[in-house]
Design an enzyme around this catalytic site. Structure first.
Site, PDB file in Angstrom:
ATOM      1  N   ASP A   1       0.815  -0.827  -0.008  1.00  0.00           N
ATOM      2  CA  ASP A   1       0.326  -0.231   0.207  1.00  0.00           C
ATOM      3  C   ASP A   1       0.755   1.270  -0.259  1.00  0.00           C
ATOM      4  O   ASP A   1       1.824   1.843   0.305  1.00  0.00           O
ATOM      5  CB  ASP A   1      -0.161   0.486   0.993  1.00  0.00           C
TER       6      ASP A   1
ATOM      7  N   GLY B   1      -0.004   5.662  -4.341  1.00  0.00           N
ATOM      8  CA  GLY B   1      -0.247   6.840  -4.874  1.00  0.00           C
ATOM      9  C   GLY B   1       0.499   7.110  -3.877  1.00  0.00           C
ATOM     10  O   GLY B   1       0.620   8.893  -4.130  1.00  0.00           O
ATOM     11  N   ARG B   2       0.002   7.774  -3.209  1.00  0.00           N
ATOM     12  CA  ARG B   2       1.123   8.620  -1.891  1.00  0.00           C
ATOM     13  C   ARG B   2       2.345   9.252  -1.601  1.00  0.00           C
ATOM     14  O   ARG B   2       2.663  10.235  -1.809  1.00  0.00           O
ATOM     15  CB  ARG B   2       1.251   7.910  -0.188  1.00  0.00           C
TER      16      ARG B   2
ATOM     17  N   HIS C   1       2.601   3.156  -8.381  1.00  0.00           N
ATOM     18  CA  HIS C   1       2.650   1.734  -9.466  1.00  0.00           C
ATOM     19  C   HIS C   1       3.644   1.348  -9.986  1.00  0.00           C
ATOM     20  O   HIS C   1       3.670  -0.148  -9.764  1.00  0.00           O
ATOM     21  CB  HIS C   1       1.342   1.902 -10.438  1.00  0.00           C
TER      22      HIS C   1
ATOM     23  N   LEU D   1      10.578 -20.610  -4.511  1.00  0.00           N
ATOM     24  CA  LEU D   1       9.841 -19.201  -3.989  1.00  0.00           C
ATOM     25  C   LEU D   1       8.498 -19.481  -4.391  1.00  0.00           C
ATOM     26  O   LEU D   1       8.476 -19.515  -5.658  1.00  0.00           O
ATOM     27  CB  LEU D   1       9.834 -17.815  -4.170  1.00  0.00           C
TER      28      LEU D   1
HETATM   29  C1  IPE Z   1      -5.193  -2.469  -0.645  1.00  0.00           C
HETATM   30  O1  IPE Z   1      -5.284  -1.388  -0.293  1.00  0.00           O
HETATM   31  C2  IPE Z   1      -5.408  -3.532  -2.157  1.00  0.00           C
HETATM   32  C3  IPE Z   1      -4.216  -3.443  -2.409  1.00  0.00           C
HETATM   33  C4  IPE Z   1      -3.126  -3.258  -1.876  1.00  0.00           C
HETATM   34  C5  IPE Z   1      -3.998  -4.013  -3.681  1.00  0.00           C
HETATM   35  P1  IPE Z   1      -6.073   0.059  -0.645  1.00  0.00           P
HETATM   36  O2  IPE Z   1      -5.514   1.104  -0.409  1.00  0.00           O
HETATM   37  O3  IPE Z   1      -6.901  -0.941  -2.117  1.00  0.00           O
HETATM   38  O4  IPE Z   1      -7.224   0.131   1.107  1.00  0.00           O
HETATM   39  P2  IPE Z   1      -7.903   0.394   1.398  1.00  0.00           P
HETATM   40  O5  IPE Z   1      -8.835   1.394   0.525  1.00  0.00           O
HETATM   41  O6  IPE Z   1      -6.732   1.662   1.969  1.00  0.00           O
HETATM   42  O7  IPE Z   1      -8.924   0.233   2.456  1.00  0.00           O
HETATM   43  C1  IPE Z   2      -1.745   0.110  -3.502  1.00  0.00           C
HETATM   44  O1  IPE Z   2      -1.528   1.870  -3.294  1.00  0.00           O
HETATM   45  C2  IPE Z   2      -1.331  -0.595  -4.626  1.00  0.00           C
HETATM   46  C3  IPE Z   2      -2.906  -0.659  -4.986  1.00  0.00           C
HETATM   47  C4  IPE Z   2      -4.182  -0.352  -3.863  1.00  0.00           C
HETATM   48  C5  IPE Z   2      -3.462  -0.940  -6.755  1.00  0.00           C
HETATM   49  P1  IPE Z   2      -2.971   2.595  -3.781  1.00  0.00           P
HETATM   50  O2  IPE Z   2      -2.745   3.034  -4.884  1.00  0.00           O
HETATM   51  O3  IPE Z   2      -3.804   2.497  -2.878  1.00  0.00           O
HETATM   52  O4  IPE Z   2      -1.894   3.943  -2.631  1.00  0.00           O
HETATM   53  P2  IPE Z   2      -2.543   4.751  -1.663  1.00  0.00           P
HETATM   54  O5  IPE Z   2      -3.130   4.027  -0.736  1.00  0.00           O
HETATM   55  O6  IPE Z   2      -3.239   5.203  -1.950  1.00  0.00           O
HETATM   56  O7  IPE Z   2      -1.323   5.804  -1.339  1.00  0.00           O
HETATM   57 MG    MG Z   3      -4.033   2.069  -0.404  1.00  0.00          MG
END
Ligand code: IPE
Ligand code: IPE
Ligand code: MG
Length: 252
Positions: free
Chosen positions: A15, A18-19, A32, A126
């Site tokens: 996770d 995006g940030r 990504h 793995l």
């Molecule tokens: C969980 O992250 C899904 C993945 C890492 C693929 P999200 O960013 O979708 O989860 P929430 O929305 O913060 O709970």
């Molecule tokens: C995790 O990163 C990847 C996916 C869910 C595809 P995010 O896209 O959720 O990144 P944040 O949480 O918005 O920063």
């Molecule tokens: Mg996220």
């Protein structure tokens, strides 16, 4: 420094892409892409640490609700990664598996994923489970439907049988579930399999989760006492079974 106790199965909620991008004034998709680059490093680290199963959460059943261009971009990246990285993963001895609903993905991706699974099926360094279009609730719904379709009788249903109907059938449950980017929630990941996993929240975004961060998570895991519902003294008496509850587990 050597890590004392290496988990058999590590699962990661990758996770914060995006940030990570936002903090740099970049579009989310750049995050990504950086996440994919990091994944390559983490896979190599897993092989070096001697971890046998790695499950990565790459796209949830809820992620379809994101803006169209982000969803399309993620599909594009998956397609590209399969083309670009497969040979190297195969060379490293990685066995690729998919968990989630493959049938919900574009046809060209389904085909590539099936080919990748087939190519790497005899590798054993793995096992890499890629959770793409995965949701823990959806997995349980899928398992129930499958059991009903197979005519399973109510008295035949127990925890072992349910496990065998999940996408992770035949694999040990995760010992350690890591979530990057600081969030303290499960977000529909491995709801059944994570029953006795140790959780670890890393406070860095996924693209910054490097080998040192990984080592830190493993060191924390080493120091945890997994009690599986028992008390400490019982654990000292019985040798733990790797990846599961002690043999004397009352429900075993
Ligand atoms: C969980 O992250 C899904 C993945 C890492 C693929 P999200 O960013 O979708 O989860 P929430 O929305 O913060 O709970
Ligand atoms: C995790 O990163 C990847 C996916 C869910 C595809 P995010 O896209 O959720 O990144 P944040 O949480 O918005 O920063
Ligand atoms: Mg996220």
């Amino acid at each position: 420094m050597q890590v004392a106790k290496i988990p058999t199965h590590v699962a990661i909620i990758m996770d914060g892409n995006g940030r990570w991008a936002l903090a740099r004034g970049l579009p989310r998709l750049a995050g990504h892409r950086a996440g994919v680059e990091n994944l390559r490093r983490v896979i190599t680290a897993c092989v070096e640490f001697g971890i046998k199963h790695l499950t990565i959460y790459a796209f949830s059943t809820e992620n379809w609700g994101r803006p169209r261009e982000e969803v399309d971009g993620l599909m594009f990246i998956l397609n590209e990664v399969l083309d670009r990285e497969l040979d190297e993963l195969h060379r490293q001895g990685v066995q690729l598996r998919h968990i989630g609903r493959l049938e919900g993905l574009p046809g060209s991706i389904q085909k590539k994923v099936r080919q990748a699974i087939d190519l790497t099926r005899n590798n054993d360094r793995l096992i890499l489970n890629v959770a793409f279009n995965y949701g823990g609730r959806d997995e349980i719904v899928h398992a129930i439907r499958q059991m009903l379709a197979d005519g399973v009788q109510p008295e035949e249903v127990d925890a072992d049988l349910v496990s065998r109907y999940l996408f992770t059938a035949g694999q040990p449950d995760p010992d350690l579930i890591i979530r990057t980017a600081g969030e303290l929630r499960v977000s529909n990941f491995l709801l059944w399999q994570g029953a006795y996993a140790e959780y670890y929240a890393a406070d860095v975004y996924w693209p910054d989760f490097d080998k040192e961060q990984f080592r830190l998570a493993l060191e924390h895991f080493s120091q945890r006492e997994r009690r599986f519902g028992l008390v400490s003294n019982q654990l000292k008496a019985a040798a733990p079974v790797p990846g599961g509850a002690p043999a004397s587990h009352p429900g075993a």
